[in-house]
Design a protein around this motif. Structure first.
Motif, PDB file in Angstrom:
ATOM      1  N   GLY A   1       1.220   8.214  -6.603  1.00  0.00           N
ATOM      2  CA  GLY A   1       2.096   8.273  -5.436  1.00  0.00           C
ATOM      3  C   GLY A   1       3.537   7.942  -5.768  1.00  0.00           C
ATOM      4  N   ALA A   2       3.751   6.898  -6.548  1.00  0.00           N
ATOM      5  CA  ALA A   2       5.105   6.490  -6.905  1.00  0.00           C
ATOM      6  C   ALA A   2       5.793   7.540  -7.768  1.00  0.00           C
ATOM      7  CB  ALA A   2       5.075   5.146  -7.626  1.00  0.00           C
ATOM      8  N   ALA A   3       5.091   8.032  -8.775  1.00  0.00           N
ATOM      9  CA  ALA A   3       5.683   9.026  -9.674  1.00  0.00           C
ATOM     10  C   ALA A   3       6.044  10.301  -8.922  1.00  0.00           C
ATOM     11  CB  ALA A   3       4.722   9.327 -10.824  1.00  0.00           C
ATOM     12  N   LEU A   4       5.137  10.769  -8.077  1.00  0.00           N
ATOM     13  CA  LEU A   4       5.421  11.997  -7.332  1.00  0.00           C
ATOM     14  C   LEU A   4       6.510  11.807  -6.289  1.00  0.00           C
ATOM     15  CD1 LEU A   4       1.862  13.520  -6.866  1.00  0.00           C
ATOM     16  CD2 LEU A   4       3.669  14.273  -8.415  1.00  0.00           C
TER      17      LEU A   4
ATOM     18  N   TRP B   1     -12.878  10.755  -9.064  1.00  0.00           N
ATOM     19  CA  TRP B   1     -11.550  10.850  -9.685  1.00  0.00           C
ATOM     20  C   TRP B   1     -10.727  11.958  -9.048  1.00  0.00           C
ATOM     21  CZ3 TRP B   1      -9.088   7.386 -12.481  1.00  0.00           C
ATOM     22  CH2 TRP B   1      -9.838   6.377 -13.073  1.00  0.00           C
ATOM     23  N   ILE B   2     -11.356  13.061  -8.709  1.00  0.00           N
ATOM     24  CA  ILE B   2     -10.637  14.163  -8.061  1.00  0.00           C
ATOM     25  C   ILE B   2     -10.140  13.716  -6.686  1.00  0.00           C
ATOM     26  CG2 ILE B   2     -10.897  16.476  -7.060  1.00  0.00           C
ATOM     27  CD1 ILE B   2     -12.897  17.013  -9.407  1.00  0.00           C
ATOM     28  N   ILE B   3     -11.010  13.049  -5.931  1.00  0.00           N
ATOM     29  CA  ILE B   3     -10.621  12.527  -4.615  1.00  0.00           C
ATOM     30  C   ILE B   3      -9.484  11.520  -4.761  1.00  0.00           C
ATOM     31  CG2 ILE B   3     -11.408  11.180  -2.610  1.00  0.00           C
ATOM     32  CD1 ILE B   3     -12.538  14.028  -2.708  1.00  0.00           C
ATOM     33  N   LEU B   4      -9.562  10.672  -5.775  1.00  0.00           N
ATOM     34  CA  LEU B   4      -8.512   9.674  -5.998  1.00  0.00           C
ATOM     35  C   LEU B   4      -7.179  10.344  -6.318  1.00  0.00           C
ATOM     36  CD1 LEU B   4      -7.761   6.696  -6.201  1.00  0.00           C
ATOM     37  CD2 LEU B   4      -8.454   6.768  -8.612  1.00  0.00           C
ATOM     38  N   ILE B   5      -7.186  11.366  -7.127  1.00  0.00           N
ATOM     39  CA  ILE B   5      -5.945  12.072  -7.464  1.00  0.00           C
ATOM     40  C   ILE B   5      -5.357  12.735  -6.222  1.00  0.00           C
ATOM     41  CG2 ILE B   5      -5.020  14.054  -8.741  1.00  0.00           C
ATOM     42  CD1 ILE B   5      -7.038  13.219 -11.011  1.00  0.00           C
TER      43      ILE B   5
ATOM     44  N   GLY C   1      -3.779  10.131  -4.161  1.00  0.00           N
ATOM     45  CA  GLY C   1      -2.489   9.734  -4.716  1.00  0.00           C
ATOM     46  C   GLY C   1      -1.390  10.725  -4.357  1.00  0.00           C
ATOM     47  N   ILE C   2      -1.732  12.006  -4.377  1.00  0.00           N
ATOM     48  CA  ILE C   2      -0.773  13.033  -3.969  1.00  0.00           C
ATOM     49  C   ILE C   2      -0.414  12.853  -2.497  1.00  0.00           C
ATOM     50  CG2 ILE C   2      -0.477  15.522  -3.598  1.00  0.00           C
ATOM     51  CD1 ILE C   2      -2.302  15.880  -6.141  1.00  0.00           C
ATOM     52  N   LEU C   3      -1.426  12.578  -1.686  1.00  0.00           N
ATOM     53  CA  LEU C   3      -1.176  12.352  -0.261  1.00  0.00           C
ATOM     54  C   LEU C   3      -0.352  11.092  -0.016  1.00  0.00           C
ATOM     55  CD1 LEU C   3      -4.597  13.453   1.225  1.00  0.00           C
ATOM     56  CD2 LEU C   3      -2.381  14.585   1.530  1.00  0.00           C
ATOM     57  N   GLU C   4      -0.447  10.129  -0.926  1.00  0.00           N
ATOM     58  CA  GLU C   4       0.410   8.945  -0.790  1.00  0.00           C
ATOM     59  C   GLU C   4       1.873   9.344  -0.918  1.00  0.00           C
ATOM     60  OE1 GLU C   4       1.603   4.626  -2.595  1.00  0.00           O
ATOM     61  OE2 GLU C   4       0.384   5.957  -3.812  1.00  0.00           O
ATOM     62  N   ALA C   5       2.164  10.232  -1.860  1.00  0.00           N
ATOM     63  CA  ALA C   5       3.537  10.716  -2.011  1.00  0.00           C
ATOM     64  C   ALA C   5       3.980  11.486  -0.773  1.00  0.00           C
ATOM     65  CB  ALA C   5       3.653  11.595  -3.253  1.00  0.00           C
ATOM     66  N   VAL C   6       3.063  12.228  -0.170  1.00  0.00           N
ATOM     67  CA  VAL C   6       3.382  12.979   1.047  1.00  0.00           C
ATOM     68  C   VAL C   6       3.740  12.022   2.179  1.00  0.00           C
ATOM     69  CG1 VAL C   6       2.437  14.510   2.837  1.00  0.00           C
ATOM     70  CG2 VAL C   6       2.011  15.012   0.414  1.00  0.00           C
TER      71      VAL C   6
ATOM     72  N   VAL D   1      -3.731   8.490   6.827  1.00  0.00           N
ATOM     73  CA  VAL D   1      -5.156   8.330   7.094  1.00  0.00           C
ATOM     74  C   VAL D   1      -5.990   9.021   6.018  1.00  0.00           C
ATOM     75  CG1 VAL D   1      -7.007   8.949   8.706  1.00  0.00           C
ATOM     76  CG2 VAL D   1      -4.880   7.976   9.577  1.00  0.00           C
ATOM     77  N   ALA D   2      -5.606  10.246   5.644  1.00  0.00           N
ATOM     78  CA  ALA D   2      -6.348  10.979   4.621  1.00  0.00           C
ATOM     79  C   ALA D   2      -6.248  10.285   3.261  1.00  0.00           C
ATOM     80  CB  ALA D   2      -5.836  12.416   4.522  1.00  0.00           C
ATOM     81  N   SER D   3      -5.065   9.785   2.932  1.00  0.00           N
ATOM     82  CA  SER D   3      -4.866   9.111   1.654  1.00  0.00           C
ATOM     83  C   SER D   3      -5.687   7.824   1.557  1.00  0.00           C
ATOM     84  CB  SER D   3      -3.376   8.796   1.465  1.00  0.00           C
ATOM     85  OG  SER D   3      -3.141   8.131   0.250  1.00  0.00           O
ATOM     86  N   MET D   4      -5.637   7.021   2.604  1.00  0.00           N
ATOM     87  CA  MET D   4      -6.401   5.770   2.608  1.00  0.00           C
ATOM     88  C   MET D   4      -7.907   6.036   2.614  1.00  0.00           C
ATOM     89  SD  MET D   4      -4.536   3.083   2.540  1.00  0.00           S
ATOM     90  CE  MET D   4      -2.849   2.637   2.731  1.00  0.00           C
ATOM     91  N   GLY D   5      -8.317   7.048   3.369  1.00  0.00           N
ATOM     92  CA  GLY D   5      -9.732   7.403   3.398  1.00  0.00           C
ATOM     93  C   GLY D   5     -10.229   7.846   2.036  1.00  0.00           C
TER      94      GLY D   5
END
Length: 106
Positions: free
Chosen positions: A66-69, A3-7, A10-15, A40-44
């Motif tokens: 990602g969308a919210a951020l 869950w921590i990795i997923l969060i 998600g932050i990296l998706e916004a980046v 790459v980091a987000s997908m990984g």
């Protein structure tokens, strides 16, 4: 840990989404580099988290964060207009995503 990795993913998706917009069609170097690294980091991270979190739940959480951020950052920086209705809708999205964790596993 998943869950921590997923969060974080998600932050990296916004980046990467923000960097993609700032790259102006990959014509600006540094936003394009940030986009590639964050993508790459987000997908990984998403792929790693999906080893233990169901695909639908993981993807919804990843996209929701990602969308919210992305929208929140755009409103905070003035790239998009702020409104209370938009903020309420984003909070609703976040609430729905948070709600997926307690009902994710049976």
């Amino acid at each position: 840990m998943a869950w921590i990795i997923l969060i974080i993913s998600g932050i990296l998706e916004a980046v990467w989404a923000t960097a993609l917009g700032k790259s102006e069609g990959f014509t600006k170097l540094w936003p394009s580099v940030v986009f590639g690294v964050a993508l790459v980091a987000s997908m990984g991270g998403l792929a790693w988290a999906m080893r233990t979190i169901p695909t639908g739940t993981a993807y919804a959480v990843w996209v929701g964060i990602g969308a919210a951020l992305t929208v929140g950052w755009a409103m905070a920086t003035g790239d998009e207009s702020f409104s209370f209705v938009r903020m309420l809708l984003i909070l609703g999205l976040v609430g729905c995503v948070v709600g997926l964790k307690p009902v994710g596993h049976e």
